[in-house]
Design a protein around this motif. Structure first.
Motif, PDB file in Angstrom:
ATOM      1  N   ASP A   1       0.822  33.530   0.986  1.00  0.00           N
ATOM      2  CA  ASP A   1       0.134  33.735  -0.379  1.00  0.00           C
ATOM      3  C   ASP A   1      -0.621  32.553  -0.915  1.00  0.00           C
ATOM      4  O   ASP A   1      -1.588  32.745  -1.309  1.00  0.00           O
ATOM      5  CB  ASP A   1       1.325  33.811  -1.386  1.00  0.00           C
ATOM      6  CG  ASP A   1       2.009  35.185  -1.547  1.00  0.00           C
ATOM      7  OD1 ASP A   1       1.357  36.315  -1.640  1.00  0.00           O
ATOM      8  OD2 ASP A   1       3.105  35.196  -1.634  1.00  0.00           O
TER       9      ASP A   1
ATOM     10  N   SER B   1      -1.295  39.688  -3.801  1.00  0.00           N
ATOM     11  CA  SER B   1      -0.211  38.779  -3.152  1.00  0.00           C
ATOM     12  C   SER B   1      -0.054  39.614  -1.978  1.00  0.00           C
ATOM     13  O   SER B   1      -0.633  40.508  -1.594  1.00  0.00           O
ATOM     14  CB  SER B   1       1.095  38.764  -4.011  1.00  0.00           C
ATOM     15  OG  SER B   1       1.338  40.029  -4.257  1.00  0.00           O
TER      16      SER B   1
ATOM     17  N   GLU C   1       3.235  40.688  -1.054  1.00  0.00           N
ATOM     18  CA  GLU C   1       3.773  41.523  -1.558  1.00  0.00           C
ATOM     19  C   GLU C   1       2.980  42.920  -1.958  1.00  0.00           C
ATOM     20  O   GLU C   1       3.352  44.071  -1.469  1.00  0.00           O
ATOM     21  CB  GLU C   1       4.724  41.296  -2.937  1.00  0.00           C
ATOM     22  CG  GLU C   1       5.553  42.322  -3.112  1.00  0.00           C
ATOM     23  CD  GLU C   1       6.485  41.864  -4.269  1.00  0.00           C
ATOM     24  OE1 GLU C   1       7.386  42.847  -4.811  1.00  0.00           O
ATOM     25  OE2 GLU C   1       6.629  40.744  -4.660  1.00  0.00           O
ATOM     26  N   GLU C   2       1.966  42.664  -2.636  1.00  0.00           N
ATOM     27  CA  GLU C   2       1.127  43.909  -2.958  1.00  0.00           C
ATOM     28  C   GLU C   2       0.424  44.398  -1.646  1.00  0.00           C
ATOM     29  O   GLU C   2       0.273  45.535  -1.752  1.00  0.00           O
ATOM     30  CB  GLU C   2      -0.108  43.315  -4.045  1.00  0.00           C
ATOM     31  CG  GLU C   2       0.560  42.956  -5.463  1.00  0.00           C
ATOM     32  CD  GLU C   2      -0.190  42.411  -6.133  1.00  0.00           C
ATOM     33  OE1 GLU C   2      -0.274  42.555  -7.309  1.00  0.00           O
ATOM     34  OE2 GLU C   2      -1.198  41.520  -5.912  1.00  0.00           O
TER      35      GLU C   2
ATOM     36  N   LEU D   1       1.541  44.431   1.308  1.00  0.00           N
ATOM     37  CA  LEU D   1       2.332  45.149   2.138  1.00  0.00           C
ATOM     38  C   LEU D   1       2.849  46.556   1.346  1.00  0.00           C
ATOM     39  O   LEU D   1       2.789  47.632   2.152  1.00  0.00           O
ATOM     40  CB  LEU D   1       3.876  44.316   2.283  1.00  0.00           C
ATOM     41  CG  LEU D   1       3.705  43.151   3.324  1.00  0.00           C
ATOM     42  CD1 LEU D   1       4.854  42.447   3.474  1.00  0.00           C
ATOM     43  CD2 LEU D   1       3.010  43.517   4.772  1.00  0.00           C
ATOM     44  N   SER D   2       2.964  46.315   0.302  1.00  0.00           N
ATOM     45  CA  SER D   2       3.170  47.643  -0.771  1.00  0.00           C
ATOM     46  C   SER D   2       2.004  48.612  -0.502  1.00  0.00           C
ATOM     47  O   SER D   2       2.115  50.112  -0.188  1.00  0.00           O
ATOM     48  CB  SER D   2       3.333  47.382  -2.248  1.00  0.00           C
ATOM     49  OG  SER D   2       3.342  48.470  -2.982  1.00  0.00           O
TER      50      SER D   2
END
Length: 388
Positions: free
Chosen positions: A134, A145, A147-148, A150-151
């Motif tokens: 990040d 991010s 997380e975004e 990987l999503s």
């Protein structure tokens, strides 16, 4: 030299819009913000119109690949993508096994959108993740991010069987141990294809300004070479073949066929603002470029011209060699000497060749001009030396 009729033919479609320009980017990109005001129907019509202008120049060949690049092509409406693909099939033609790629950012990822791109004809997605850290994403000016990212990758896997993602390394202040850890995390995701690019400071970018002010201190050439060689070894040990300097795949079927077309110096049509093309017509290879400014590009395409070409120059053999040699050397299989000799006015300088071979930077086994792993970090310099 490859006969003109044996050249593969690609189509590159440039979508020039991004929500925000990244500070390292020197592409033809224009910010539109979160509230994108683009008239998508107008742009779809214009892209199809410019494609129709170029179609007769294909001279009966069929397309082997289509690539939607940018900018952020995942800001395009699926209807626009479908319109271009349908026009490409109607005006030029392609087989069912054509590779059709689209670049996407994690910020424009949702299941319905990706499924709509698949239904429009896209069968390969290239996801611009850039980092799995990040703080690095923030420093690179990315709007997503980890997380975004990987999503987005998981969403993409619900729509596509062929997915690539990009990472950027040798960043300022990045330790090699941190890069090893990040690379291990990336490989654990088991991508079909991974593109790994060293951060370079390009002219006329924000990063260049910050470098001149001493705010950013890029890694030196020795450090970037060490990063590169170790990265290539790690990928190889993980079963990913480095078929090109920055690109790796576990199987040949996942290699980027469109990018291979560039590196093999074959033909492609370029449409959209600032798009480049290379077309062989009646034995002569021409370089084309479309107007960079989106508004002017639109005006020209919608006029009687039907296109916004600002450059259409026949390339001399010397010009072609200057382009083809560094591209060909990027491929792991190298460049046939016959291709070099067909373009060069003079044969390879034997003294220069012997010097590079003695230094372990290049080989000419089986009449193939090929760089070694030690030569890969300095390919551009090798190409210039070979032509001197």
């Amino acid at each position: 030299m490859i006969a003109a009729e044996d050249f593969k033919l690609g189509l590159y479609v440039h979508w020039p819009f991004c929500q925000k320009r990244c500070p390292y980017c020197d592409f033809n990109v224009h910010e539109v913000g979160a509230d994108d005001p683009t008239d998508h129907a107008r742009w779809a019509d214009a892209l199809v119109r410019e494609l129709r202008y170029f179609a007769p120049l294909a001279q009966g060949r069929t397309l082997t690949s289509i690539f939607f690049g940018g900018g952020t092509p995942s800001l395009m409406r699926p209807e626009t993508v479908h319109a271009v693909i349908s026009a490409a099939q109607t005006e030029i033609g392609f087989r069912n096994d054509i590779e059709i790629s689209l670049e996407a950012n994690p910020t424009s990822a949702d299941a319905d959108r990706f499924s709509a791109y698949r239904d429009a004809g896209v069968n390969r997605l290239s996801l611009g993740i850039q980092s799995l850290r990040d703080p690095a994403l923030l420093a690179l000016g990315r709007q997503h991010s980890v997380e975004e990212a990987l999503s987005a990758l998981e969403i993409a896997r619900g729509a596509f069987d062929n997915i690539s993602f990009d990472l950027m390394y040798a960043r300022p202040r990045q330790s090699f141990q941190d890069w090893q850890d990040e690379l291990a995390q990336a490989l654990a995701l088991k991508p079909n294809h991974i593109s790994l690019y060293q951060l370079t400071i390009e002219p006329n970018t924000l990063f260049e300004q910050l470098t001149r002010k001493g705010v950013i201190q890029p890694k030196n050439e020795d450090d970037t070479a060490d990063f590169y060689l170790a990265t290539r070894q790690i990928l190889s040990e993980a079963g990913y073949h480095g078929y090109e300097v920055s690109n790796h795949a576990p199987e040949p079927r996942f290699e980027s066929q469109h990018n291979r077309l560039y590196w093999a110096y074959q033909d492609y049509i370029g449409i959209g603002p600032g798009a480049h093309g290379r077309l062989t017509i009646n034995g002569a290879k021409a370089a084309t470029r479309q107007h960079r400014a989106p508004s002017i590009w639109l005006d020209h395409v919608e006029s009687e011209l039907g296109h916004a070409t600002v450059t259409n120059d026949v390339l001399s053999p010397e010009d072609q060699l200057a382009e083809a040699l560094p591209f060909g050397l990027r491929l792991s299989e190298g460049m046939p000497l016959g291709h070099y000799e067909a373009l060069a006015q003079n044969p390879l300088n034997p003294a220069h060749l012997a010097k590079l071979e003695s230094e372990g930077l290049l080989t000419t086994d089986n009449n193939i001009l090929k760089v070694t792993d030690n030569g890969r970090p300095v390919i551009d310099a090798l190409a210039r030396y070979l032509q001197s």
